[in-house]
Design an enzyme around this catalytic site. Structure first.
Site, PDB file in Angstrom:
ATOM      1  N   ASN A   9      44.202 -45.490 -25.157  1.00  0.00           N
ATOM      2  CA  ASN A   9      43.579 -46.092 -26.349  1.00  0.00           C
ATOM      3  C   ASN A   9      43.061 -45.006 -27.293  1.00  0.00           C
ATOM      4  O   ASN A   9      41.911 -45.007 -27.715  1.00  0.00           O
ATOM      5  CB  ASN A   9      42.456 -47.049 -25.949  1.00  0.00           C
ATOM      6  CG  ASN A   9      42.003 -47.937 -27.111  1.00  0.00           C
ATOM      7  OD1 ASN A   9      42.622 -47.962 -28.164  1.00  0.00           O
ATOM      8  ND2 ASN A   9      40.910 -48.650 -26.905  1.00  0.00           N
ATOM      9  N   GLU A  35      49.645 -45.569 -26.093  1.00  0.00           N
ATOM     10  CA  GLU A  35      48.697 -45.761 -27.193  1.00  0.00           C
ATOM     11  C   GLU A  35      47.996 -44.447 -27.532  1.00  0.00           C
ATOM     12  O   GLU A  35      46.776 -44.352 -27.576  1.00  0.00           O
ATOM     13  CB  GLU A  35      47.692 -46.877 -26.893  1.00  0.00           C
ATOM     14  CG  GLU A  35      47.145 -47.509 -28.163  1.00  0.00           C
ATOM     15  CD  GLU A  35      46.314 -48.761 -27.941  1.00  0.00           C
ATOM     16  OE1 GLU A  35      45.827 -49.297 -28.947  1.00  0.00           O
ATOM     17  OE2 GLU A  35      46.144 -49.196 -26.782  1.00  0.00           O
ATOM     18  N   ASP A 152      51.895 -49.888 -20.289  1.00  0.00           N
ATOM     19  CA  ASP A 152      51.133 -51.081 -20.643  1.00  0.00           C
ATOM     20  C   ASP A 152      52.140 -52.114 -21.116  1.00  0.00           C
ATOM     21  O   ASP A 152      52.679 -52.013 -22.211  1.00  0.00           O
ATOM     22  CB  ASP A 152      50.134 -50.726 -21.751  1.00  0.00           C
ATOM     23  CG  ASP A 152      49.381 -51.932 -22.275  1.00  0.00           C
ATOM     24  OD1 ASP A 152      49.563 -53.045 -21.733  1.00  0.00           O
ATOM     25  OD2 ASP A 152      48.615 -51.766 -23.246  1.00  0.00           O
ATOM     26  N   ASN A 154      51.408 -55.216 -21.598  1.00  0.00           N
ATOM     27  CA  ASN A 154      50.697 -56.247 -22.368  1.00  0.00           C
ATOM     28  C   ASN A 154      51.050 -57.653 -21.887  1.00  0.00           C
ATOM     29  O   ASN A 154      51.127 -58.597 -22.683  1.00  0.00           O
ATOM     30  CB  ASN A 154      50.965 -56.091 -23.865  1.00  0.00           C
ATOM     31  CG  ASN A 154      49.865 -55.314 -24.576  1.00  0.00           C
ATOM     32  OD1 ASN A 154      48.682 -55.600 -24.399  1.00  0.00           O
ATOM     33  ND2 ASN A 154      50.251 -54.325 -25.368  1.00  0.00           N
ATOM     34  N   HIS A 249      41.506 -49.347 -20.575  1.00  0.00           N
ATOM     35  CA  HIS A 249      42.439 -49.423 -19.450  1.00  0.00           C
ATOM     36  C   HIS A 249      42.046 -48.363 -18.426  1.00  0.00           C
ATOM     37  O   HIS A 249      41.420 -47.358 -18.764  1.00  0.00           O
ATOM     38  CB  HIS A 249      43.876 -49.117 -19.890  1.00  0.00           C
ATOM     39  CG  HIS A 249      44.461 -50.084 -20.852  1.00  0.00           C
ATOM     40  ND1 HIS A 249      45.473 -50.954 -20.519  1.00  0.00           N
ATOM     41  CD2 HIS A 249      44.198 -50.305 -22.171  1.00  0.00           C
ATOM     42  CE1 HIS A 249      45.809 -51.674 -21.577  1.00  0.00           C
ATOM     43  NE2 HIS A 249      45.051 -51.290 -22.589  1.00  0.00           N
TER      44      HIS A 249
END
Length: 260
Positions: A9, A35, A152, A154, A249
């Site tokens: 992130n 990310e 990830d 999602n 995360h």
């Protein structure tokens, strides 16, 4: 061989929280990052060549989004790959969604699956991505490669994979179409390594920053390391590293037999 995957992130944000120290101490052979929210020109030398520019502990490879401060993937590796490539489709490569590193017959993929967003605003885009990466991976397997798809996704696959499944049935990450794709993916050649070893509930990899969700373990398991079914017997362990902080995360880790 130990492979870790982590949605940080924001790579520059997590650098301020001790990311480089963690990286040098984690003991992984390969670390897949999602990310990143940055391109290499914006990064410190510590992030580009951790452990020192002259003799770095890890080499780093990056796939950045054209849109500034958005998406992006990276791979850190001790061993130099034979090659590194993108997915090969502009609508996904322009968002830095996939980066693959080849080591002999092993391909380690760092993937950041799109978020389908509120009211499924990007669901069509996400499902196109899912279809594209499935074709990409199955083509590699058909050529004799083994795959570790880190990232990830999602998607919380099943009710066991999030704290409040009933109230989230119409929310991004748990939409029927997303769960159906995971059903398809795991029924057509790919293994969710974590569930190979652990069938326990309340095992999560993402928690909202709101409402003290991480402290209360109100989370979702949306980060995976899947392998092609024929490679699954070579997987020795698959773990969630929930003690590692710095992002919303936590990292996940898979260990495969040495020599792969």
């Amino acid at each position: 061989m130990k492979i870790i995957s982590w949605n940080v992130n924001g790579i520059r944000a997590v650098e301020k929280k001790g990311f480089t120290d963690w990286l040098l101490e984690c003991g992984a052979d390969i670390i897949c990052i999602q990310e990143t929210k940055a391109n290499p020109s914006q990064l410190s030398q510590n992030l580009l060549s951790p452990g020192g520019e002259e003799n770095p502990a890890y080499k780093s490879y990056w796939s950045s989004a054209k849109k500034a401060g958005y998406s992006g993937t990276a791979i850190y590796t001790k061993k130099t790959p034979d090659k590194v490539e993108l997915l090969g489709e502009a609508e996904f490569d322009d968002e830095g969604r996939v980066l693959s590193a080849f080591f002999g017959k092993l391909v380690v993929v760092s993937a950041y699956f799109p978020n389908s967003q509120d009211h499924g605003a990007r669901l069509d885009y996400k499902l196109r991505f899912c279809e594209s990466i499935f074709k990409y991976l199955t083509n590699l397997v058909s050529q004799g490669y083994d795959i570790v798809l880190c990232g990830d996704y999602n998607i919380a696959h099943k009710a066991i994979d999030l704290k409040n499944p009933k109230s989230n049935e119409n929310n991004a990450g748990y939409l029927p179409e997303e769960r159906a794709w995971m059903d398809f993916f795991t029924a057509n050649g790919f293994t969710d390594t974590f569930r190979k070893f652990c069938s326990e509930p309340e095992q999560y990899t993402w928690w909202s920053y709101r409402f003290h969700a991480r402290e209360k373990n109100i989370g979702w398991r949306i980060d995976y390391q899947c392998v092609n079914d024929s490679f699954a017997p070579k997987v020795k362990s698959s773990l969630i590293l929930k003690e590692v902080t710095g992002s919303d995360h936590c990292p996940v880790q898979v260990e495969i037999e040495a020599g792969q």
